[in-house]
Structures are given as structure tokens and as C-alpha cells.
Design a protein around this motif. Structure first.
Motif, PDB file in Angstrom:
ATOM      1  N   PRO A  32     -62.332 -12.737   1.038  1.00 47.81           N
ATOM      2  CA  PRO A  32     -63.520 -12.087   1.153  1.00 47.81           C
ATOM      3  C   PRO A  32     -64.752 -13.091   0.498  1.00 47.81           C
ATOM      4  CG  PRO A  32     -61.930 -11.204  -0.247  1.00 47.81           C
ATOM      5  CD  PRO A  32     -61.315 -12.223   0.391  1.00 47.81           C
ATOM      6  N   ALA A  33     -64.065 -14.202  -0.383  1.00 43.86           N
ATOM      7  CA  ALA A  33     -65.350 -15.108  -0.585  1.00 43.86           C
ATOM      8  C   ALA A  33     -65.800 -15.968   0.624  1.00 43.86           C
ATOM      9  CB  ALA A  33     -64.559 -16.059  -1.764  1.00 43.86           C
ATOM     10  N   GLU A  34     -64.924 -16.283   1.396  1.00 42.59           N
ATOM     11  CA  GLU A  34     -65.267 -16.983   2.797  1.00 42.59           C
ATOM     12  C   GLU A  34     -66.301 -16.192   3.427  1.00 42.59           C
ATOM     13  OE1 GLU A  34     -61.427 -19.986   3.530  1.00 42.59           O
ATOM     14  OE2 GLU A  34     -61.439 -17.980   4.113  1.00 42.59           O
ATOM     15  N   ALA A  35     -65.798 -14.662   3.778  1.00 47.53           N
ATOM     16  CA  ALA A  35     -66.501 -13.852   4.572  1.00 47.53           C
ATOM     17  C   ALA A  35     -67.780 -13.646   4.019  1.00 47.53           C
ATOM     18  CB  ALA A  35     -66.082 -12.409   4.702  1.00 47.53           C
ATOM     19  N   ALA A  36     -68.109 -13.734   2.556  1.00 46.35           N
ATOM     20  CA  ALA A  36     -69.330 -13.591   2.108  1.00 46.35           C
ATOM     21  C   ALA A  36     -70.249 -14.871   2.044  1.00 46.35           C
ATOM     22  CB  ALA A  36     -69.299 -13.353   0.483  1.00 46.35           C
ATOM     23  N   ASP A  37     -69.629 -15.900   2.377  1.00 43.13           N
ATOM     24  CA  ASP A  37     -70.087 -17.344   2.341  1.00 43.13           C
ATOM     25  C   ASP A  37     -70.863 -17.237   3.796  1.00 43.13           C
ATOM     26  OD1 ASP A  37     -69.754 -18.262  -0.313  1.00 43.13           O
ATOM     27  OD2 ASP A  37     -68.074 -19.401   0.399  1.00 43.13           O
ATOM     28  N   LYS A  90     -69.918  -6.334   5.268  1.00 39.38           N
ATOM     29  CA  LYS A  90     -69.128  -4.817   5.100  1.00 39.38           C
ATOM     30  C   LYS A  90     -67.689  -5.401   4.592  1.00 39.38           C
ATOM     31  CE  LYS A  90     -67.820  -0.527   6.693  1.00 39.38           C
ATOM     32  NZ  LYS A  90     -67.759   0.446   8.127  1.00 39.38           N
ATOM     33  N   ALA A  91     -67.017  -6.127   5.412  1.00 43.07           N
ATOM     34  CA  ALA A  91     -65.454  -6.388   5.172  1.00 43.07           C
ATOM     35  C   ALA A  91     -65.527  -7.177   4.007  1.00 43.07           C
ATOM     36  CB  ALA A  91     -65.174  -7.213   6.460  1.00 43.07           C
ATOM     37  N   SER A  92     -66.282  -8.177   3.494  1.00 44.72           N
ATOM     38  CA  SER A  92     -66.225  -8.725   2.464  1.00 44.72           C
ATOM     39  C   SER A  92     -66.360  -7.794   1.092  1.00 44.72           C
ATOM     40  CB  SER A  92     -67.372  -9.908   2.300  1.00 44.72           C
ATOM     41  OG  SER A  92     -67.347 -10.356   1.104  1.00 44.72           O
ATOM     42  N   ARG A  93     -67.108  -7.042   1.091  1.00 46.00           N
ATOM     43  CA  ARG A  93     -67.350  -5.973   0.110  1.00 46.00           C
ATOM     44  C   ARG A  93     -66.040  -4.961  -0.083  1.00 46.00           C
ATOM     45  NH1 ARG A  93     -72.601  -4.960   1.901  1.00 46.00           N
ATOM     46  NH2 ARG A  93     -71.929  -3.228   3.207  1.00 46.00           N
ATOM     47  N   ILE A  94     -65.403  -4.365   1.265  1.00 44.22           N
ATOM     48  CA  ILE A  94     -64.396  -3.644   1.188  1.00 44.22           C
ATOM     49  C   ILE A  94     -63.023  -4.358   0.477  1.00 44.22           C
ATOM     50  CG2 ILE A  94     -62.634  -2.415   2.627  1.00 44.22           C
ATOM     51  CD1 ILE A  94     -64.799  -1.710   4.592  1.00 44.22           C
ATOM     52  N   ALA A  95     -63.104  -5.602   0.872  1.00 43.12           N
ATOM     53  CA  ALA A  95     -61.736  -6.315   0.392  1.00 43.12           C
ATOM     54  C   ALA A  95     -62.075  -6.690  -1.084  1.00 43.12           C
ATOM     55  CB  ALA A  95     -61.741  -7.727   1.308  1.00 43.12           C
ATOM     56  N   ASP A  96     -63.436  -7.062  -1.497  1.00 42.97           N
ATOM     57  CA  ASP A  96     -63.711  -7.008  -3.115  1.00 42.97           C
ATOM     58  C   ASP A  96     -63.475  -5.866  -3.845  1.00 42.97           C
ATOM     59  OD1 ASP A  96     -64.169  -9.977  -2.936  1.00 42.97           O
ATOM     60  OD2 ASP A  96     -66.198  -9.536  -2.760  1.00 42.97           O
ATOM     61  N   ASP A  97     -63.674  -4.868  -3.215  1.00 39.92           N
ATOM     62  CA  ASP A  97     -63.573  -3.438  -3.868  1.00 39.92           C
ATOM     63  C   ASP A  97     -62.051  -3.025  -3.958  1.00 39.92           C
ATOM     64  OD1 ASP A  97     -66.002  -3.619  -4.482  1.00 39.92           O
ATOM     65  OD2 ASP A  97     -66.585  -2.299  -2.994  1.00 39.92           O
ATOM     66  N   SER A  98     -61.185  -3.625  -2.924  1.00 42.18           N
ATOM     67  CA  SER A  98     -59.817  -3.100  -2.802  1.00 42.18           C
ATOM     68  C   SER A  98     -59.027  -3.360  -4.228  1.00 42.18           C
ATOM     69  CB  SER A  98     -59.147  -3.357  -1.410  1.00 42.18           C
ATOM     70  OG  SER A  98     -59.101  -4.836  -1.501  1.00 42.18           O
ATOM     71  N   PRO A  99     -58.082  -2.608  -4.457  1.00 41.79           N
ATOM     72  CA  PRO A  99     -57.177  -3.106  -5.629  1.00 41.79           C
ATOM     73  C   PRO A  99     -56.150  -3.978  -5.466  1.00 41.79           C
ATOM     74  CG  PRO A  99     -56.639  -0.847  -5.030  1.00 41.79           C
ATOM     75  CD  PRO A  99     -57.946  -1.231  -4.040  1.00 41.79           C
ATOM     76  N   ARG A 100     -56.095  -4.866  -6.227  1.00 36.65           N
ATOM     77  CA  ARG A 100     -55.227  -5.941  -6.255  1.00 36.65           C
ATOM     78  C   ARG A 100     -53.766  -5.584  -6.804  1.00 36.65           C
ATOM     79  NH1 ARG A 100     -58.024  -7.677  -2.482  1.00 36.65           N
ATOM     80  NH2 ARG A 100     -59.538  -9.161  -3.177  1.00 36.65           N
ATOM     81  N   THR A 101     -52.417  -5.708  -6.122  1.00 39.44           N
ATOM     82  CA  THR A 101     -51.254  -5.156  -6.445  1.00 39.44           C
ATOM     83  C   THR A 101     -50.215  -6.344  -6.237  1.00 39.44           C
ATOM     84  OG1 THR A 101     -50.545  -4.085  -4.370  1.00 39.44           O
ATOM     85  CG2 THR A 101     -51.689  -2.758  -5.829  1.00 39.44           C
ATOM     86  N   ASP A 102     -49.219  -6.169  -6.830  1.00 36.39           N
ATOM     87  CA  ASP A 102     -48.092  -7.043  -6.696  1.00 36.39           C
ATOM     88  C   ASP A 102     -47.110  -6.568  -5.959  1.00 36.39           C
ATOM     89  OD1 ASP A 102     -49.323  -9.231  -7.975  1.00 36.39           O
ATOM     90  OD2 ASP A 102     -48.984  -8.489 -10.047  1.00 36.39           O
ATOM     91  N   SER A 103     -47.360  -5.406  -5.217  1.00 32.16           N
ATOM     92  CA  SER A 103     -46.223  -4.797  -4.663  1.00 32.16           C
ATOM     93  C   SER A 103     -45.683  -5.448  -3.326  1.00 32.16           C
ATOM     94  CB  SER A 103     -46.905  -3.392  -4.249  1.00 32.16           C
ATOM     95  OG  SER A 103     -47.908  -3.532  -3.396  1.00 32.16           O
ATOM     96  N   GLY A 104     -46.138  -6.464  -2.982  1.00 38.35           N
ATOM     97  CA  GLY A 104     -45.698  -7.442  -1.692  1.00 38.35           C
ATOM     98  C   GLY A 104     -46.316  -6.995  -0.473  1.00 38.35           C
ATOM     99  N   LEU A 139     -55.976  -7.103   3.984  1.00 36.48           N
ATOM    100  CA  LEU A 139     -56.679  -7.650   5.097  1.00 36.48           C
ATOM    101  C   LEU A 139     -56.956  -9.001   5.238  1.00 36.48           C
ATOM    102  CD1 LEU A 139     -57.715  -6.870   7.863  1.00 36.48           C
ATOM    103  CD2 LEU A 139     -60.020  -6.333   6.886  1.00 36.48           C
ATOM    104  N   PHE A 140     -57.411  -9.326   3.960  1.00 36.64           N
ATOM    105  CA  PHE A 140     -57.930 -10.922   3.864  1.00 36.64           C
ATOM    106  C   PHE A 140     -56.967 -11.678   3.140  1.00 36.64           C
ATOM    107  CE2 PHE A 140     -61.688  -8.637   4.740  1.00 36.64           C
ATOM    108  CZ  PHE A 140     -62.233  -9.251   5.812  1.00 36.64           C
ATOM    109  N   ALA A 141     -55.836 -11.261   2.849  1.00 34.50           N
ATOM    110  CA  ALA A 141     -54.737 -12.123   1.909  1.00 34.50           C
ATOM    111  C   ALA A 141     -54.308 -13.169   2.826  1.00 34.50           C
ATOM    112  CB  ALA A 141     -53.576 -11.241   1.685  1.00 34.50           C
ATOM    113  N   LEU A 142     -54.219 -14.605   2.050  1.00 36.71           N
ATOM    114  CA  LEU A 142     -53.839 -15.797   2.649  1.00 36.71           C
ATOM    115  C   LEU A 142     -52.282 -15.717   2.801  1.00 36.71           C
ATOM    116  CD1 LEU A 142     -55.993 -18.505   0.633  1.00 36.71           C
ATOM    117  CD2 LEU A 142     -56.326 -17.733   3.090  1.00 36.71           C
ATOM    118  N   GLN A 143     -51.803 -16.124   4.075  1.00 37.89           N
ATOM    119  CA  GLN A 143     -50.179 -16.113   3.937  1.00 37.89           C
ATOM    120  C   GLN A 143     -49.598 -17.310   3.233  1.00 37.89           C
ATOM    121  OE1 GLN A 143     -48.569 -13.808   5.735  1.00 37.89           O
ATOM    122  NE2 GLN A 143     -50.342 -12.707   5.627  1.00 37.89           N
ATOM    123  N   GLN A 144     -48.814 -17.210   2.513  1.00 43.98           N
ATOM    124  CA  GLN A 144     -48.177 -18.186   1.748  1.00 43.98           C
ATOM    125  C   GLN A 144     -47.108 -18.849   2.604  1.00 43.98           C
ATOM    126  OE1 GLN A 144     -49.060 -19.392  -1.211  1.00 43.98           O
ATOM    127  NE2 GLN A 144     -50.910 -17.754  -0.970  1.00 43.98           N
TER     128      GLN A 144
END
Length: 150
Positions: free
Chosen positions: A13-18, A58-72, A76-81
Motif C-alpha cells: 500500500p505504501a508503494e502504491a500511494a508513493d 483506490k487500491a492503496s486506500r482499500i489495502a490500508d483499510d483492510s484489517p490485518r490478521t495473523d490467520s495465514g 492483496l498487497f502482502a509481500l511474499q516471504q
């Protein structure tokens, strides 16, 4: 599993906003253009560029507003580890990277994995290869090739 079209790029999300801010700045610069005599020649971004900027915002706002969970689950914008070894190198690689490292086709790499010649894991949709083993095999093949030539 997330399937991306060829050439797709994932941004957090930060990169999309930048990128959206940079495109807005480009629009401002285009609006302030002047010709050689100093007369204003305002220009505007193309409709396609404006649409891409709006989509990124819009995608940046949606990703920033989406709840972060540790459910695995992956957002959409998560970095792959990627697992790394003690030296900071990738511990696993995909079929394409293994094929490029070995200088063979992806099909040949999958065949080597099926025959047990390279340690690999099949996840049901793709192969993950032990990067150190692939590099070791590539070096071994290069040594054998050099011995035959010399």
C-alpha cells in the motif's frame, strides 16, 4: 493461490500511494509547462494515466483499510516471504529460476525432481527446489563439462 498475469507487479500500500503521488506531481509539472518563449503550454495527463493513478490511489486506500490478521491469509498487497539460509540467500527457488541456474528447460528441471536428482517439494501446483542443491548440481555439471573439454 494468487495467479498474476505475465508482467504483473505487486506493490504494497505504501508503494502504491508513493506511485500515485509521483503521478500527481507529473500532472502538476505537465500543467506548468512553458514553450521556448516562456508562454504557458499547459498539458494534462492522458486519460489512461489518470485512470491508472485513480486505480492506484483506490487500491492503496482499500489495502490500508483492510484489517490485518495473523490467520495465514494473504492480502492483496502482502509481500511474499521467501525462506533464506544463514548467508541471506534464498533457500528455495521455483522451476524457472532452477532451470536458468542449470541451463536447462523447466520441463527438464521438473523431470530431475521427479527422478529424485534434485531435492524438491511439490506443493500441488508448483515445484519448490532447494536452492543450495540446485547451485551445487549446476557447479557439478560445469566441472564435468570442463573436464571433458580439457
Amino acid at each position: 493461490m494468487i495467479r498474476l498475469p505475465p508482467g504483473a507487479v505487486l506493490l504494497d500500500p505504501a508503494e502504491a500511494a508513493d506511485v500515485a503521488r509521483a503521478l500527481d506531481l507529473l500532472g502538476d509539472v505537465l500543467g506548468r509547462l512553458r514553450d521556448a518563449r516562456g508562454n504557458p503550454t499547459p498539458s494534462t495527463p492522458s486519460p489512461r494515466l489518470a485512470a491508472i493513478t485513480a486505480k492506484l490511489r483506490k487500491a492503496s486506500r482499500i489495502a490500508d483499510d483492510s484489517p490485518r490478521t495473523d490467520s495465514g491469509t494473504v492480502s492483496l498487497f502482502a509481500l511474499q516471504q521467501v525462506p533464506v539460509d544463514a548467508r541471506g540467500h534464498a533457500a528455495v527457488m521455483g522451476t524457472g529460476a532452477a532451470a536458468r541456474t542449470l541451463g536447462v528447460t523447466p520441463g527438464a528441471v521438473r523431470d530431475l525432481a521427479r527422478r529424485g536428482r534434485i531435492p524438491a517439494t511439490y506443493t500441488g501446483t508448483r515445484w519448490q527446489f532447494d536452492a543450495a542443491a540446485v547451485v551445487h548440481l549446476a557447479e557439478h555439471r560445469a566441472r564435468k563439462r570442463d573436464q571433458r573439454r580439457g
